[in-house]
Design an enzyme around this catalytic site. Structure first.
Site, short mmCIF file in Angstrom:
data_model
loop_
_atom_site.label_atom_id
_atom_site.label_comp_id
_atom_site.label_asym_id
_atom_site.label_seq_id
_atom_site.Cartn_x
_atom_site.Cartn_y
_atom_site.Cartn_z
N SER A 182 31.05 30.59 39.34
CA SER A 182 31.91 30.87 40.19
C SER A 182 32.94 30.07 41.40
CB SER A 182 30.40 30.89 41.69
OG SER A 182 30.46 30.87 42.82
N HIS A 209 31.90 35.63 41.23
CA HIS A 209 31.62 36.11 42.56
C HIS A 209 32.85 35.88 43.37
CE1 HIS A 209 27.09 33.75 42.31
NE2 HIS A 209 26.66 34.06 41.87
N ASP A 305 22.80 30.65 41.03
CA ASP A 305 22.60 31.93 40.54
C ASP A 305 22.85 32.56 38.86
OD1 ASP A 305 23.03 34.83 40.63
OD2 ASP A 305 24.70 35.11 40.98
#
Length: 368
Positions: A182, A209, A305
């Site tokens: 991310s 992401h 995540d």
């Protein structure tokens, strides 16, 4: 309060400056110490106000965001910078350019959300967590977690060969590499992926992401720089050795087996961990299809995540490694995996490509 995060808001639009300032000022942990209408004014105010972080619009008169960033990094190499861009191909290209010039992250300006209140909520949901994430120390590392050796100098791109050394204990065959990443990811991937050899023997699937358009541009840039092939995934893409597929922005990516072939599938189910694509969604799917023959890699990123997906992969007998704290822009995702005791090793970014290659080849060339 001395422990508040001091932010300078830089944007040529009076409306955007006020909206961003009001949203940030509503959070008790953030102090908006000033605003600037262009990069030239911002550079002057940085010296006077000494912010912890600036939000920097890309398109401005006099001195735009990219020009400002170049000058800023000469004088303030450690100042946190979050770019503001439009959700367009031009904005996506400029955002990736900004990241390569040293920006820490980016957010896209709210567009077509229906009301000022909705736009403010979008900023509140996306910008404030990113700002706080840069000043959060991350989860504590459990005593049982392995401690990496000091980072070595960058190594040359490895070449997969039977003669390559294999670490003791790495005996489970790896048939797929799954990567979750991310904040700080584009630059980290641009450093790591090109170290993978052209004859890389298994497929790679990646969740980074990013919004739509951004993921395709990132994949294209990685493909140009790397020996392996890199593409933004489309529904029905067949996995192949030496091919890395990046989940498209706005879609979860899963895998489906059709006979001897494994293909990608995309959906727009509800976000998980406030993300779509989500790492957990991909990792669950990878574990379901490949069982113990998975190498999961968690790299720099905010939040957690991927942690639950790593739990599933680990429970099935797969391998999990993570980027170390020192080389991560934000040690949220890898820190969560390490804190849960799931990572077998914490690895500096400049060694990650060679470690992935070593683990992939470990059982492939006769190691017992």
């Amino acid at each position: 309060m001395s422990d508040m995060i001091r932010v300078l808001v830089v944007d040529d639009s009076v409306v955007i400056r006020k909206m961003v300032s009001d949203v940030l000022a509503s959070d008790p942990a953030i102090e908006v110490i000033g605003v600037a209408a262009n990069g030239s004014i911002a550079l002057d105010k940085i010296d006077k106000l000494k912010p912890d972080l600036i939000t920097l619009d890309i398109e401005m008169p006099v001195m735009d965001g990219l020009e400002t960033l170049k000058e800023l990094r000469k004088l303030h190499p450690r100042l946190k910078v979050i770019m503001f861009s439009t959700l367009t191909e031009r904005g996506a290209r400029a955002s990736l350019d900004a990241l390569s010039l040293g920006a820490n992250d980016y957010v896209t300006k709210p567009a077509n959300v229906g009301s000022v209140a909705a736009a403010q909520q979008c900023l509140r949901d996306e910008l404030i967590p990113k700002i706080k994430g840069f000043f959060h120390r991350g989860p504590a590392l459990p005593a049982k977690a392995p401690v990496p050796a000091p980072a070595k100098q960058p190594v040359a791109s490895p070449v997969v060969s039977p003669a390559a050394s294999v670490r003791p204990g790495l005996r489970q065959r790896v048939d797929i590499v799954a990567i979750g990443i991310s904040t700080g990811g584009p630059n980290a991937l641009m450093e790591m992926v090109p170290t993978l050899p052209k004859n890389f023997p298994v497929p790679i699937v990646i969740v980074q992401h990013m919004p739509e358009m951004f993921t395709k541009l990132l994949a294209d840039r990685l493909d140009q720089k790397s020996d392996i092939q890199v593409r933004e995934a489309a529904a029905g893409d067949k996995l192949a050795p030496g091919l890395a597929l990046i989940a498209p922005g706005g879609f979860h990516m899963t895998l489906v087996r059709k006979g001897a072939v494994v293909e990608t599938a995309l959906n727009q189910d509800a976000p998980e961990n406030s993300c779509r694509p989500a790492v957990d969604v991909l990792f669950r799917s990878v574990s379901d299809l490949y069982g113990a023959n998975v190498l999961a890699v968690i790299m720099t990123g905010m939040g957690q995540d991927g942690m639950l997906g790593c739990q599933k992969i680990k429970a099935a007998g797969g391998q999990v490694i993570a980027q170390d704290k020192e080389s991560s822009v934000v040690w949220g995702m890898p820190g969560a995996v390490a804190g849960a005791g799931l990572s077998e090793e914490l690895i500096p970014l400049n060694r990650l490509g060679s470690e992935i290659t070593r683990r992939v080849q470990a059982a492939r060339f006769g190691s017992k």
